[in-house]
Design an enzyme around this catalytic site. Structure first.
Site, short mmCIF file in Angstrom:
data_model
loop_
_atom_site.label_atom_id
_atom_site.label_comp_id
_atom_site.label_asym_id
_atom_site.label_seq_id
_atom_site.Cartn_x
_atom_site.Cartn_y
_atom_site.Cartn_z
N HIS A 90 0.80 -1.31 0.27
CA HIS A 90 -0.04 -0.03 0.11
C HIS A 90 0.89 1.17 -0.11
O HIS A 90 2.09 1.08 0.18
CB HIS A 90 -0.89 0.04 1.08
CG HIS A 90 -0.44 0.11 2.63
ND1 HIS A 90 0.41 -0.90 2.97
CD2 HIS A 90 -0.40 1.00 3.45
CE1 HIS A 90 0.81 -0.63 4.08
NE2 HIS A 90 0.32 0.49 4.42
N HIS B 195 1.02 3.92 2.21
CA HIS B 195 1.70 4.64 3.38
C HIS B 195 3.03 4.92 3.38
O HIS B 195 4.07 4.02 2.91
CB HIS B 195 1.02 4.10 4.76
CG HIS B 195 -0.34 4.13 4.88
ND1 HIS B 195 -1.14 3.32 5.60
CD2 HIS B 195 -1.19 5.15 4.39
CE1 HIS B 195 -2.29 4.01 5.73
NE2 HIS B 195 -2.40 4.83 5.01
N ASP C 120 5.66 4.77 5.41
CA ASP C 120 6.54 3.95 6.10
C ASP C 120 6.80 2.66 4.97
O ASP C 120 7.82 2.22 5.22
CB ASP C 120 6.22 3.77 7.39
CG ASP C 120 4.82 2.73 7.67
OD1 ASP C 120 3.81 3.51 6.54
OD2 ASP C 120 4.39 1.93 8.13
N HIS D 281 -7.19 -1.91 4.53
CA HIS D 281 -6.34 -1.03 5.63
C HIS D 281 -6.62 0.36 5.59
O HIS D 281 -6.22 0.97 4.51
CB HIS D 281 -4.91 -1.15 5.47
CG HIS D 281 -4.10 -0.63 6.34
ND1 HIS D 281 -3.88 -0.62 7.57
CD2 HIS D 281 -3.06 0.39 5.91
CE1 HIS D 281 -3.28 0.27 8.19
NE2 HIS D 281 -2.35 0.85 6.90
N ASP E 220 -0.19 -4.25 6.07
CA ASP E 220 -0.96 -3.76 7.05
C ASP E 220 -2.41 -4.07 6.79
O ASP E 220 -2.61 -4.09 5.60
CB ASP E 220 -0.82 -2.21 7.11
CG ASP E 220 0.38 -1.67 7.37
OD1 ASP E 220 1.42 -2.71 7.73
OD2 ASP E 220 0.48 -0.66 7.73
N HIS F 220 5.91 -6.29 11.44
CA HIS F 220 5.31 -4.86 11.47
C HIS F 220 5.08 -4.73 13.12
O HIS F 220 4.23 -4.48 13.61
CB HIS F 220 4.01 -4.93 10.78
CG HIS F 220 3.48 -3.30 10.60
ND1 HIS F 220 2.70 -2.50 11.59
CD2 HIS F 220 3.97 -2.35 9.63
CE1 HIS F 220 2.56 -1.19 10.92
NE2 HIS F 220 3.13 -1.23 9.93
#
EC number: 3.1.26.11
Length: 301
Positions: A61, A63, A65, A140, A211, A269
């Site tokens: 995804h 995001h 990080d 997510h 995630d 994670h």
């Protein structure tokens, strides 16, 4: 056979021992990076894997990080004068994040290296030669996220005792049989693959989930996996907070592995708010074949 090198195993905030997310999968001569968190270049170097000859990047995804390592990696590849085309796969929303990130540094429509951006759709299957990658939707928060099934097919191998009994000579003729085609021997006898091949075996299934806020819809994809890598950011006592932030608990990850008849579970994670021992205890109470990933761990399945 799949070899995994964990390059970054932290949740959104890195720690002294855990880098932002990144996982290298090596199989069939392919080197595939799953997620590309900040600092991924150094992790690749420190692991001994190196960052040249990467075949593609799969992004779970968009995001930050999980993607902030891309500009630095691409810049270094440019300095190394890499002429290879880098393929980056992700959801349309994730690809848009990558495009905007690169545009902010190098201008609209530009990148420092030859680049192929490939938007994914649920159910899409990527052909990696010796194995396939099935891309499936994951929930997510506000992202259109993906998980990945790496599948190597079961193969039938030549049986030495049958080859000897039928006097099949060494050389290309045996490869023809292994490839599934009949052959004619010098004496006129026809030998078929069924005469000399064993039962199918050796197929492997690796599932990687980044995630995710729920395990709903994941059962069909993880079922029968030899190895499942999935996040476990929270403990069950903080399940309400996990929902708020769109993450799983260790107990939920373990329950998914147990219901899916998974061979081994690797929790990823990892948040610094809990001792590893506590995370592991919660998961193993439900699914004993659990371990926690650490940076630079290597696993083979």
């Amino acid at each position: 056979m799949f070899e995994l090198i964990f390059l970054g195993t932290s949740a959104s905030v890195p720690s002294h021992d855990r880098n932002h997310p990144g996982l290298l999968v090596q199989a069939g001569g392919q080197r595939i990076l799953v997620d590309c968190g900040e600092g991924i270049q150094r992790q690749l170097l420190a692991s001994g894997a190196g960052f040249r000859r990467l075949d593609r990047i799969l992004l779970t995804h968009g995001h930050l990080d999980h993607v902030l390592g891309i500009p630095g990696l691409f810049s270094t590849l440019r300095l190394r004068r890499s002429a290879d085309v880098m393929s980056v796969h992700g959801s349309p929303g994730t690809i848009d994040v990558v495009i905007r990130m690169l545009a902010g540094l190098w201008g609209d429509g530009r990148a420092p290296i030859p680049l192929e951006l490939v938007p994914l759709t649920p159910g899409q299957v990527l052909d990696a030669g010796a194995f396939t990658i099935n891309c499936f939707a994951v929930r997510h928060r506000d992202t259109d996220s993906f998980g990945f099934e790496f599948v190597s097919p079961a193969r039938r191998h030549l049986l030495p005792e049958r080859l000897a009994a039928l006097a099949v000579p060494d050389g290309p003729i045996r490869k023809t049989l292994a490839d599934g085609y009949p052959v004619t021997l010098d004496d006129g006898r026809i030998v078929t693959p069924e005469d000399v091949l064993g039962t199918p075996g050796g197929g492997k299934k690796l599932v990687i989930v980044g995630d995710t806020e729920t395990t709903d819809g994941l059962q069909a994809h993880v079922r029968g996996a030899d190895l499942l890598v999935i996040e476990a950011t929270f403990l069950q006592r903080d399940s309400a907070t996990a929902r708020d932030y769109g993450h799983l608990t260790a107990a939920e990850a373990a329950a998914l592995a147990a219901s899916g008849n998974v061979g081994q579970l690797v929790l990823n994670h990892i948040s610094g708010r809990y001792p590893d021992e506590e995370i592991l205890a919660e998961a193993r109470s439900i699914f004993p074949a659990t371990r926690i990933a650490s940076d630079f761990d290597r696993l083979t399945v």
